[in-house]
Scaffold this motif. Structure first.
Motif, PDB file in Angstrom:
ATOM      1  N   TRP A   1       4.437  12.301   1.440  1.00  0.00           N
ATOM      2  CA  TRP A   1       4.127  11.587   2.692  1.00  0.00           C
ATOM      3  C   TRP A   1       5.019  10.545   2.834  1.00  0.00           C
ATOM      4  O   TRP A   1       5.161   9.916   4.276  1.00  0.00           O
ATOM      5  N   GLY A   2       5.733  10.083   1.723  1.00  0.00           N
ATOM      6  CA  GLY A   2       6.714   8.860   2.124  1.00  0.00           C
ATOM      7  C   GLY A   2       5.738   7.408   2.283  1.00  0.00           C
ATOM      8  O   GLY A   2       6.375   6.680   3.099  1.00  0.00           O
ATOM      9  N   VAL A   3       4.896   7.400   1.802  1.00  0.00           N
ATOM     10  CA  VAL A   3       4.093   5.925   2.043  1.00  0.00           C
ATOM     11  C   VAL A   3       3.732   5.502   0.886  1.00  0.00           C
ATOM     12  O   VAL A   3       2.595   4.487   0.689  1.00  0.00           O
ATOM     13  N   CYS A   4       4.475   5.624  -0.295  1.00  0.00           N
ATOM     14  CA  CYS A   4       3.885   4.851  -1.300  1.00  0.00           C
ATOM     15  C   CYS A   4       3.926   3.534  -1.359  1.00  0.00           C
ATOM     16  O   CYS A   4       2.831   2.925  -1.916  1.00  0.00           O
ATOM     17  N   ALA A   5       4.426   2.882  -0.511  1.00  0.00           N
ATOM     18  CA  ALA A   5       4.424   1.399  -0.409  1.00  0.00           C
ATOM     19  C   ALA A   5       3.318   0.886   0.102  1.00  0.00           C
ATOM     20  O   ALA A   5       2.797  -0.354  -0.195  1.00  0.00           O
ATOM     21  N   SER A   6       2.808   1.793   0.961  1.00  0.00           N
ATOM     22  CA  SER A   6       1.462   1.426   1.634  1.00  0.00           C
ATOM     23  C   SER A   6       0.184   1.608   0.892  1.00  0.00           C
ATOM     24  O   SER A   6      -0.861   1.081   1.052  1.00  0.00           O
ATOM     25  N   SER A   7       0.064   2.990   0.579  1.00  0.00           N
ATOM     26  CA  SER A   7      -0.954   3.423  -0.153  1.00  0.00           C
ATOM     27  C   SER A   7      -0.867   3.666  -1.480  1.00  0.00           C
ATOM     28  O   SER A   7      -1.859   3.799  -2.279  1.00  0.00           O
ATOM     29  N   GLY A   8       0.319   3.793  -1.993  1.00  0.00           N
ATOM     30  CA  GLY A   8       0.646   3.909  -3.520  1.00  0.00           C
ATOM     31  C   GLY A   8       0.168   5.174  -4.127  1.00  0.00           C
ATOM     32  O   GLY A   8      -0.006   5.326  -5.360  1.00  0.00           O
ATOM     33  N   ASN A   9      -0.011   6.304  -3.487  1.00  0.00           N
ATOM     34  CA  ASN A   9      -0.503   7.367  -4.023  1.00  0.00           C
ATOM     35  C   ASN A   9       0.102   8.849  -3.617  1.00  0.00           C
ATOM     36  O   ASN A   9      -0.164   9.901  -4.162  1.00  0.00           O
TER      37      ASN A   9
END
Length: 512
Positions: free
Chosen positions: A477-485
């Motif tokens: 999803w490309g959202v590691c920085a915000s959700s980290g999962n």
């Protein structure tokens, strides 16, 4: 996972590279061969197409698609023979047996009825050495089938890059023995792998089915990580095909078939599957609510009586007989949040017994009702049930566990760094007490920092206590920085920096 809202997803597709070889047989009408059960059965007409979908040199996966060209069948038995030393390892979509070179496949309860023009596709894994010659004659209920004639010889599937290799057999059938999951030979087995999110949300958001590919290439990527288990979140309204599923969302029979196809693919590749009911019907706007919608568009505090027992009756009927598949009855219960954390006894009672529960405006289906629904179908698949506080709290799980007549019951536990029970002291006193009596599966582990220091602690404790784990989530999803999962940055299985890399490195050191 308890996160509000959904991040934007990039859907990437990748063509599967599995080499498929198809072979069938065209026979003169009325000609019979000596195959298992070859006594002529009047009125049965069929076509059979044999395909090898994966060949790794010492073993292969084969399927036989049989089409009913006559009157409806109420049951079916397929027969054929090999000319070499092919030996059955395991099969699905039918009861597979082998006597010498003769192979017989009998229908299961859920696929026994085949209408005129309908098809069914049993499949299995075999070992072999030397030539892998395709069979040249097939019968159904004792009558010879026609076919399209043999074509190309099977082409071996390339071994995936990385440390993983194709398994030589399908995922093992599992059951509970004491406080361990065990295989049919009695060997201890832990479910180690990942969650594959999207079956819970894509359909209800009008985004199709998987929000990305669910093909052999993506499974090959999983195998390079040494993944042996995949937990698949589901949506009850999409499975049942209710009117709440919007245009563009996969629903009803199409949704069910997509789930079956993906499950069969994973099991054929040696990966056990946990089917998890994630999003359900029922309006809830209290503490912890992820949405105010009555539709199955978010995680609710408890499953509902209107749809959930029917959902599990149908899912259990579809997968009974395949004990490589496990059932996680409800993702993350939180009836304690619904009653304001005022009465733990009431919350645990609600979890088990359902009915009218404080703070929840719809009739609740308790875990006992859902266990009973599954077992009423005759399914003996292993069942998982969770605890309170988004299933992070198992403190009274043993006192309030549902009764399972088969004994194939285990506890589901979720552990994130933002939960309440996040220390080894808490795990030893609560989770460890449960794990001493029944198997425990950490169905979701993760952390919201894109690091892996927390999951490293969870996995070390789980490894020492015989607990399995599936990390959230195998989605780019490309959202590691915000959700980290996010574990991966693409469907080829490239790990995310730190979080994915840490989990992958640990997984590669483990055996189920």
């Amino acid at each position: 996972m308890r996160l509000s809202g959904l991040h934007l997803r990039l859907q990437r597709t990748r063509a599967a590279t599995v080499a498929v070889a198809t072979a069938a047989v065209a026979l003169v009408a009325g000609a019979l061969v000596a195959l298992p059960g070859a006594a002529q059965a009047a009125g049965v007409q069929c076509q059979a197409t044999y395909a090898v979908t994966n060949d790794w040199g010492s073993g292969f996966t084969a399927s036989v698609t049989i089409t009913n060209l006559g009157s409806a069948w109420t049951s079916w038995t397929l027969g054929y023979s090999y000319t070499g030393n092919q030996a059955l390892s395991s099969g699905w979509n039918g009861t597979w047996t082998q006597s010498g070179r003769n192979v017989t496949v009998s229908s299961l309860s859920w696929n026994a009825a085949v209408a005129s023009g309908g098809t069914v596709s049993p499949a299995a894994n075999f070992s072999y050495s030397g030539a892998n010659t395709a069979p040249t004659a097939f019968t159904v209920n004792g009558v010879v089938c026609g076919g399209a004639g043999p074509t190309a010889s099977p082409t071996p599937t390339p071994t995936p890059t990385g440390t993983g290799t194709p398994p030589t057999s399908a995922a093992p059938a599992l059951h509970v023995s004491g406080n361990r999951l065990v295989t049919s030979t009695g060997a201890d087995y832990r479910l180690l792998g990942v969650n594959r999110s999207s079956g819970e949300f894509a359909c209800i958001q009008g985004k199709g089915m998987w929000d990305g590919p669910a093909d052999q290439a993506t499974v090959d990527a999983m195998k390079t990580w040494n993944i042996h288990a995949v937990r698949i979140p589901l949506n009850e309204e999409c499975w049942l095909g209710t009117g709440d599923v919007p245009a563009g969302g996969t629903s009803g029979a199409a949704y069910q078939q997509a789930v079956k196809d993906y499950v069969n693919l994973l099991v054929a590749n040696g990966i056990n599957v946990v089917l998890d009911l994630h999003w359900t019907y029922g309006q809830y706007t209290g503490s912890g609510a992820g949405c105010s919608d009555v539709k199955a568009t978010c995680q609710k505090p408890m499953p509902d009586m209107q749809y959930t027992p029917t959902f599990w009756t149908q899912v259990a009927s579809a997968f009974k007989g395949d004990d490589a598949v496990l059932f996680d009855l409800f993702n993350e219960p939180y009836p304690d949040a619904a009653n304001g954390f005022a009465d733990a006894t009431e919350a645990w009672t609600c979890l088990r017994d359902g009915g009218t529960c404080t703070g929840i405006g719809y009739q609740v289906a308790g875990m006992q009702t859902l266990v009973d629904a599954v077992r009423a179908t005759g399914a003996d698949n292993v069942i998982m049930t969770g605890g309170l506080t988004w299933t992070n709290d198992l403190s009274q799980w043993l006192a309030y566990k549902p009764v399972d007549p088969t004994g194939d019951l285990m506890a589901s536990w979720h552990s994130y760094n933002f939960n309440g029970c996040v220390t080894t002291t808490c795990w030893n006193s609560t989770i460890g007490a449960v794990a001493a009596q029944v198997p425990v599966q950490a169905g979701e582990i993760g952390q919201n920092s894109c690091a892996h220091d927390y999951i490293d602690q969870v996995m070390a404790w789980a490894d020492a206590n015989g607990v399995g784990y599936t990390a959230w989530t195998w989605n780019p999803w490309g959202v590691c920085a915000s959700s980290g999962n996010d574990l991966i940055t693409d469907w080829a299985g490239t790990p995310t920096s730190s979080y994915g890399q840490g989990f992958q490195a640990h997984l590669l050191t483990q055996q189920p």
